[in-house]
Design a protein around this motif. Sequence first.
Motif, PDB file in Angstrom:
ATOM      1  N   MET A   1       0.853  -1.179   0.000  1.00  8.86           N
ATOM      2  CA  MET A   1       0.000   0.000   0.000  1.00  8.86           C
ATOM      3  C   MET A   1       0.893   1.234   0.000  1.00  8.86           C
ATOM      4  O   MET A   1       1.862   1.318   0.749  1.00  8.86           O
ATOM      5  N   ILE A   2       0.554   2.188  -0.836  1.00  8.84           N
ATOM      6  CA  ILE A   2       1.300   3.439  -0.894  1.00  8.84           C
ATOM      7  C   ILE A   2       1.105   4.197   0.423  1.00  8.84           C
ATOM      8  O   ILE A   2       0.053   4.098   1.056  1.00  8.84           O
ATOM      9  N   ARG A   3       2.142   4.927   0.821  1.00  8.15           N
ATOM     10  CA  ARG A   3       2.078   5.673   2.071  1.00  8.15           C
ATOM     11  C   ARG A   3       2.093   7.173   1.805  1.00  8.15           C
ATOM     12  O   ARG A   3       2.686   7.637   0.839  1.00  8.15           O
ATOM     13  N   ALA A   4       1.458   7.916   2.728  1.00 11.62           N
ATOM     14  CA  ALA A   4       1.576   9.377   2.776  1.00 11.62           C
ATOM     15  C   ALA A   4       2.442   9.671   3.992  1.00 11.62           C
ATOM     16  O   ALA A   4       2.053   9.360   5.118  1.00 11.62           O
ATOM     17  N   THR A   5       3.615  10.231   3.762  1.00 14.19           N
ATOM     18  CA  THR A   5       4.587  10.391   4.840  1.00 14.19           C
ATOM     19  C   THR A   5       4.855  11.839   5.223  1.00 14.19           C
ATOM     20  O   THR A   5       5.597  12.099   6.162  1.00 14.19           O
ATOM     21  N   ARG A   6       4.266  12.776   4.489  1.00 10.02           N
ATOM     22  CA  ARG A   6       4.466  14.193   4.796  1.00 10.02           C
ATOM     23  C   ARG A   6       3.162  14.944   4.670  1.00 10.02           C
ATOM     24  O   ARG A   6       2.267  14.547   3.931  1.00 10.02           O
ATOM     25  N   LEU A   7       3.091  16.054   5.357  1.00 11.08           N
ATOM     26  CA  LEU A   7       1.934  16.936   5.327  1.00 11.08           C
ATOM     27  C   LEU A   7       2.388  18.300   4.841  1.00 11.08           C
ATOM     28  O   LEU A   7       3.368  18.846   5.344  1.00 11.08           O
ATOM     29  N   LEU A   8       1.709  18.808   3.825  1.00 12.69           N
ATOM     30  CA  LEU A   8       1.954  20.173   3.357  1.00 12.69           C
ATOM     31  C   LEU A   8       0.807  21.047   3.830  1.00 12.69           C
ATOM     32  O   LEU A   8      -0.362  20.725   3.597  1.00 12.69           O
ATOM     33  N   ARG A   9       1.135  22.131   4.478  1.00  7.53           N
ATOM     34  CA  ARG A   9       0.109  23.046   4.975  1.00  7.53           C
ATOM     35  C   ARG A   9      -0.487  23.858   3.819  1.00  7.53           C
ATOM     36  O   ARG A   9       0.186  24.141   2.824  1.00  7.53           O
ATOM     37  N   ALA A  10      -1.744  24.221   3.987  1.00  4.87           N
ATOM     38  CA  ALA A  10      -2.430  25.057   2.996  1.00  4.87           C
ATOM     39  C   ALA A  10      -1.559  26.274   2.692  1.00  4.87           C
ATOM     40  O   ALA A  10      -0.958  26.855   3.602  1.00  4.87           O
ATOM     41  N   GLY A  11      -1.470  26.611   1.438  1.00  2.55           N
ATOM     42  CA  GLY A  11      -0.649  27.744   1.028  1.00  2.55           C
ATOM     43  C   GLY A  11       0.787  27.371   0.709  1.00  2.55           C
ATOM     44  O   GLY A  11       1.548  28.197   0.237  1.00  2.55           O
ATOM     45  N   HIS A  12       1.173  26.117   0.976  1.00  3.22           N
ATOM     46  CA  HIS A  12       2.542  25.668   0.703  1.00  3.22           C
ATOM     47  C   HIS A  12       2.544  24.427  -0.187  1.00  3.22           C
ATOM     48  O   HIS A  12       3.405  23.570  -0.079  1.00  3.22           O
ATOM     49  N   LEU A  13       1.568  24.330  -1.088  1.00  2.00           N
ATOM     50  CA  LEU A  13       1.422  23.125  -1.893  1.00  2.00           C
ATOM     51  C   LEU A  13       2.370  23.091  -3.088  1.00  2.00           C
ATOM     52  O   LEU A  13       2.499  22.069  -3.733  1.00  2.00           O
ATOM     53  N   ASN A  14       3.031  24.167  -3.382  1.00  5.52           N
ATOM     54  CA  ASN A  14       4.039  24.319  -4.432  1.00  5.52           C
ATOM     55  C   ASN A  14       3.799  23.502  -5.703  1.00  5.52           C
ATOM     56  O   ASN A  14       4.710  22.846  -6.209  1.00  5.52           O
ATOM     57  N   GLY A  15       2.577  23.528  -6.221  1.00  8.09           N
ATOM     58  CA  GLY A  15       2.297  22.994  -7.547  1.00  8.09           C
ATOM     59  C   GLY A  15       2.261  21.495  -7.704  1.00  8.09           C
ATOM     60  O   GLY A  15       2.291  21.008  -8.829  1.00  8.09           O
ATOM     61  N   GLY A  16       2.208  20.731  -6.623  1.00 13.30           N
ATOM     62  CA  GLY A  16       2.130  19.280  -6.755  1.00 13.30           C
ATOM     63  C   GLY A  16       0.815  18.841  -7.387  1.00 13.30           C
ATOM     64  O   GLY A  16      -0.172  19.567  -7.373  1.00 13.30           O
ATOM     65  N   GLU A  17       0.820  17.645  -7.945  1.00 10.05           N
ATOM     66  CA  GLU A  17      -0.372  17.107  -8.601  1.00 10.05           C
ATOM     67  C   GLU A  17      -1.331  16.523  -7.567  1.00 10.05           C
ATOM     68  O   GLU A  17      -1.009  15.564  -6.877  1.00 10.05           O
ATOM     69  N   ILE A  18      -2.514  17.108  -7.461  1.00  8.99           N
ATOM     70  CA  ILE A  18      -3.539  16.604  -6.545  1.00  8.99           C
ATOM     71  C   ILE A  18      -4.301  15.506  -7.276  1.00  8.99           C
ATOM     72  O   ILE A  18      -4.899  15.745  -8.324  1.00  8.99           O
ATOM     73  N   VAL A  19      -4.254  14.287  -6.716  1.00  8.40           N
ATOM     74  CA  VAL A  19      -4.848  13.135  -7.391  1.00  8.40           C
ATOM     75  C   VAL A  19      -6.114  12.618  -6.703  1.00  8.40           C
ATOM     76  O   VAL A  19      -6.826  11.794  -7.268  1.00  8.40           O
ATOM     77  N   ASP A  20      -6.399  13.086  -5.491  1.00  7.89           N
ATOM     78  CA  ASP A  20      -7.594  12.644  -4.772  1.00  7.89           C
ATOM     79  C   ASP A  20      -7.800  13.582  -3.595  1.00  7.89           C
ATOM     80  O   ASP A  20      -7.011  14.502  -3.383  1.00  7.89           O
ATOM     81  N   ARG A  21      -8.863  13.335  -2.836  1.00  7.53           N
ATOM     82  CA  ARG A  21      -9.110  14.132  -1.631  1.00  7.53           C
ATOM     83  C   ARG A  21      -9.750  13.245  -0.579  1.00  7.53           C
ATOM     84  O   ARG A  21     -10.431  12.268  -0.901  1.00  7.53           O
ATOM     85  N   VAL A  22      -9.490  13.593   0.675  1.00  2.00           N
ATOM     86  CA  VAL A  22     -10.153  12.938   1.807  1.00  2.00           C
ATOM     87  C   VAL A  22     -10.998  13.989   2.497  1.00  2.00           C
ATOM     88  O   VAL A  22     -10.584  15.143   2.635  1.00  2.00           O
ATOM     89  N   VAL A  23     -12.209  13.604   2.880  1.00  3.46           N
ATOM     90  CA  VAL A  23     -13.132  14.503   3.568  1.00  3.46           C
ATOM     91  C   VAL A  23     -13.285  13.956   4.979  1.00  3.46           C
ATOM     92  O   VAL A  23     -13.822  12.856   5.171  1.00  3.46           O
ATOM     93  N   LEU A  24     -12.805  14.728   5.959  1.00  3.89           N
ATOM     94  CA  LEU A  24     -12.715  14.239   7.333  1.00  3.89           C
ATOM     95  C   LEU A  24     -13.373  15.202   8.309  1.00  3.89           C
ATOM     96  O   LEU A  24     -13.224  16.425   8.177  1.00  3.89           O
ATOM     97  N   ASP A  25     -14.061  14.650   9.314  1.00  2.00           N
ATOM     98  CA  ASP A  25     -14.607  15.515  10.358  1.00  2.00           C
ATOM     99  C   ASP A  25     -13.495  15.878  11.343  1.00  2.00           C
ATOM    100  O   ASP A  25     -12.366  15.384  11.249  1.00  2.00           O
ATOM    101  N   HIS A  26     -13.828  16.734  12.294  1.00  2.00           N
ATOM    102  CA  HIS A  26     -12.836  17.227  13.250  1.00  2.00           C
ATOM    103  C   HIS A  26     -12.108  16.096  13.953  1.00  2.00           C
ATOM    104  O   HIS A  26     -10.886  16.096  14.068  1.00  2.00           O
ATOM    105  N   GLY A  27     -12.823  15.088  14.408  1.00  2.00           N
ATOM    106  CA  GLY A  27     -12.216  13.973  15.121  1.00  2.00           C
ATOM    107  C   GLY A  27     -11.254  13.167  14.273  1.00  2.00           C
ATOM    108  O   GLY A  27     -10.243  12.661  14.766  1.00  2.00           O
ATOM    109  N   ASP A  28     -11.539  13.042  12.985  1.00  2.00           N
ATOM    110  CA  ASP A  28     -10.695  12.259  12.091  1.00  2.00           C
ATOM    111  C   ASP A  28      -9.529  13.059  11.515  1.00  2.00           C
ATOM    112  O   ASP A  28      -8.695  12.504  10.802  1.00  2.00           O
TER     113      ASP A  28
END
Length: 153
Positions: A1-28
Amino acid sequence: MIRATRLLRAGHLNGGEIVDRVVLDHGDRHRRRTAMRGVGGIAFLLDLPDAAVLNDGDALVLENGRLVWVEAAPERLLEIRAPSEHALRRLIWHIGNRHIPAEIGPDAVWIAHDHVLAEMVRGLGGTAEPVDRPFRPEGGAYAGGHGHSHSHD
């Protein structure tokens, strides 16, 4: 399974390719390691070095460099308002005294829907109306590595 190992904060996405999205509530949105599946079907393992709050507009960096957008899910909240700035400050104090997550705006406060707290707010002269919207509560005094450290070594 592919891993996500880093977090980029909003405003610092520097042009990466967005391939999907996760929709999470506050707890998640407070996570370090868990299996996730984007709304477009990409399955991945969130595997961050430390627990982090995933904020609306952040992105998770997959091992292949592609990004998964983080979106805050709408939740059932109470929107609390008061007839004056002083009255709102009093309500914020009473809410904070109960140690519950709260999102503080310039003229309103949002908390998780709770009929007991709604009655308390109304009893103190405020309004507490149910709303459905993303919940972005304050991080607290020790969130994000700011403020006092609990390590006393």
